[in-house]
Design a protein around this motif. Structure first.
Motif, PDB file in Angstrom:
ATOM      1  N   CYS A 185     131.726  76.224   7.180  1.00  0.00           N
ATOM      2  CA  CYS A 185     131.202  75.917   8.510  1.00  0.00           C
ATOM      3  C   CYS A 185     132.355  75.697   9.478  1.00  0.00           C
ATOM      4  N   MET A 187     131.689  76.856  12.697  1.00  0.00           N
ATOM      5  CA  MET A 187     130.934  76.808  13.945  1.00  0.00           C
ATOM      6  C   MET A 187     130.706  75.351  14.321  1.00  0.00           C
ATOM      7  N   HIS A 191     126.160  73.340  18.063  1.00  0.00           N
ATOM      8  CA  HIS A 191     125.560  74.655  18.302  1.00  0.00           C
ATOM      9  C   HIS A 191     124.570  74.951  17.189  1.00  0.00           C
ATOM     10  N   SER A 193     124.148  77.510  15.412  1.00  0.00           N
ATOM     11  CA  SER A 193     124.757  78.162  14.245  1.00  0.00           C
ATOM     12  C   SER A 193     125.350  77.145  13.285  1.00  0.00           C
ATOM     13  N   GLY A 194     125.947  76.081  13.832  1.00  0.00           N
ATOM     14  CA  GLY A 194     126.516  75.046  12.981  1.00  0.00           C
ATOM     15  C   GLY A 194     125.458  74.111  12.438  1.00  0.00           C
ATOM     16  N   SER A 232     129.506  81.743   8.794  1.00  0.00           N
ATOM     17  CA  SER A 232     128.936  82.270  10.037  1.00  0.00           C
ATOM     18  C   SER A 232     130.072  82.469  11.027  1.00  0.00           C
ATOM     19  N   ALA A 233     129.943  83.501  11.862  1.00  0.00           N
ATOM     20  CA  ALA A 233     130.999  83.810  12.823  1.00  0.00           C
ATOM     21  C   ALA A 233     130.390  84.535  14.012  1.00  0.00           C
ATOM     22  N   THR A 237     135.702  85.844  16.536  1.00  0.00           N
ATOM     23  CA  THR A 237     136.349  85.173  15.410  1.00  0.00           C
ATOM     24  C   THR A 237     136.495  86.116  14.212  1.00  0.00           C
ATOM     25  N   SER A 292     118.192  79.524  15.360  1.00  0.00           N
ATOM     26  CA  SER A 292     119.150  80.401  14.675  1.00  0.00           C
ATOM     27  C   SER A 292     118.539  81.778  14.435  1.00  0.00           C
ATOM     28  N   SER A 461     129.995  78.627  22.866  1.00  0.00           N
ATOM     29  CA  SER A 461     129.567  79.331  21.654  1.00  0.00           C
ATOM     30  C   SER A 461     130.362  80.609  21.442  1.00  0.00           C
ATOM     31  N   ASN A 462     131.426  80.775  22.217  1.00  0.00           N
ATOM     32  CA  ASN A 462     132.296  81.950  22.152  1.00  0.00           C
ATOM     33  C   ASN A 462     131.612  83.228  22.614  1.00  0.00           C
TER      34      ASN A 462
END
Length: 476
Positions: A185, A187, A191, A193-194, A232-233, A237, A292, A461-462
């Motif tokens: 993890c 992320m 967020h 995703s995390g 997760s990416a 990243t 998600s 969140s990039n």
């Protein structure tokens, strides 16, 4: 009703590893004990079931304990993005109207909110008995997360227990669950995703190797060691890991099962480079409103359907809205939010049971979803539709291009024209890129201008903020 997730997991597999951070390790029994301790101290401070708590903190084991402790008390969690400006954070605090704000450090920000506690202040309180609930109502709001704000003001999305559980169930049915699974993890936990990794952990009985922030070298080291099996990416990243692996001529071991990549379309160039480094990339599509994932490519389709975000997870349904093959992606299922908070509370996110996402995509003849772009980012030039993601994908095929962003500029003759913003990793002139792009795309899709920049604007969140691209010119 669903069981109290952490307590149920701690009773089933108390000694199984739940969390690793640096050289430390927590079993599910350890995690449950620390979460109950924190919940009882919150109770001492007058925080009661049903209260709304905003949380601003970095990703570390203490935050994991705090999140689980707050859930044990039955509170709604407003997950604040610590990468936001004070103005943005103050807006979300005013909009969500929490009863209290919990921070890991009082000195971190100067926020216009008086009722707040630091984690240490809670830890130093006395414990008071708390009668833990063995069952939780499935409609209970677990988290409130604000949309990434790629268009207009972000909205506070309610994510219920059912949303989280059904999303985790759909993911498990797609990926499978294995006894040695461990999710890396990197992320942020604020967020979806995390946070969804935390939910999967207690639901599956799966270990998490937690990092405070993404570091390509550290992530690669963990994966090559064979400890973690999934991560997760986002596209940017993934590209950073690829660059490191290529520079060292390294590949991932067979112990690594997959990296789920979301947050927008992934350039085919990245996916092809990943195959060369033995990285099973499963493109996934989801959003804050769907807790998600909604679609994820199955492992057996990773090569055959390169570029697809896969089929809907077991409990999800997807359709394309519009007369043409390419249209707006619409989603239905028990993982979809039932509503918002604050200024957006009166907005019903569903139309006849369907969430209209604002994303553009299509389903192929086998039902696989391909995400094309954001509807709001569409460039219409001389009556032709230009998808910025398609132009960006063509640009990153050039060996000297690291990242690319494309946005539309107003034009008297054509209405709009595409403009490219490029981050280089090697030497390339504008003329060289123009020559290269003529081989890739039709004339009307060619960028009229190129700007070379040091970095592209991204949110917490990039995700690429295309509407901010022209500010890169002002800042140079």
């Amino acid at each position: 009703m669903y069981p109290n997730l952490l307590m149920k997991r701690a009773s089933l597999t108390p000694d199984r590893v739940a969390l690793r951070f640096n050289e430390q390790e927590w079993s599910f029994a350890n995690l449950a004990e620390e979460a109950i301790d924190f919940a009882e101290k919150l109770h001492t401070k007058g925080i009661k079931k049903g209260m709304r708590l905003a949380i601003l903190a970095s990703s570390n084991p203490k935050l994991v304990v705090v999140l689980h402790g707050c859930m044990q008390l039955g509170c709604e969690l407003v997950m604040l993005n610590e990468r936001l400006s004070e103005e943005e954070l103050n807006y979300q605090l005013a909009d969500s109207a929490p009863n209290y704000l919990l921070v890991d450090d009082h000195t971190k920000r100067n926020l216009a909110f008086s009722d707040k506690y630091s984690f240490d202040e809670i830890e130093n309180a006395e414990r008071s008995f708390l009668d833990l609930e063995k069952e939780w109502p499935k409609e209970r709001t677990i988290t409130i997360m604000y949309t990434s704000g790629t268009t207009g003001r972000p909205k506070g999305v309610r994510q219920s227990l059912e949303n989280h559980v059904m999303n985790a169930t759909g993911s498990a049915l797609n990926l499978g669950i294995h006894p040695n699974d461990c999710w890396l993890c990197t992320m942020p936990l604020f967020h979806i995703s995390g946070f969804s990794i935390l939910m999967r952990s207690v639901y599956y009985g799966m270990a998490i190797n937690l990092h405070t922030k993404f570091d390509a070298e550290a992530a690669i080291q963990e994966i090559i060691s064979g400890t973690v099996t999934r991560m997760s990416a986002v596209a940017v990243t993934l590209e950073r890991m690829l660059t490191v692996l290529e520079s060292k001529n390294l590949s991932f071991p067979n112990t690594f099962q997959s990296v789920l990549v979301g947050g927008g379309p992934v350039p085919l160039n990245y996916l092809e480079r990943a195959l060369e480094r033995n990285i099973p990339v499963l493109q996934t599509y989801g959003m804050t409103e769907t807790a998600s994932q909604t679609t994820t490519l199955a492992s057996e389709d990773a090569i055959r359907k390169l570029g697809s975000a896969g089929k809907p997870l077991f409990f999800a349904d997807v359709r394309i809205d519009g007369d043409e093959k390419v249209g707006e992606i619409c989603i239905k299922g028990p993982h979809v939010t039932k509503g918002y908070v604050g200024a957006a509370e009166t907005i019903n996110p569903l139309v006849d049971g369907w969430l209209h996402t604002g994303d553009i995509g299509y389903l192929d003849e086998e039902g696989y979803l391909f995400v094309v772009d954001r509807r709001s980012d569409l460039i219409i030039s001389g009556g032709e539709n230009i998808y910025p993601a398609e132009v960006e994908q063509a640009l990153v095929k050039h060996p000297a291009v690291k990242e690319a962003g494309v946005a539309g500029r107003q034009d008297e003759k054509w209405g709009q024209v595409p403009v490219a913003f490029v981050v280089l990793k090697g030497e390339a002139s504008e003329e060289a890129l123009r020559t290269f792009m003529k081989e890739q795309l039709a004339n009307y899709k060619q960028p009229v201008d190129y700007y070379f920049v040091d970095q592209l604007p991204r949110n917490g969140s990039n995700k690429l903020m295309r509407r901010e691209l022209f500010n890169c010119i002002k800042n140079t």
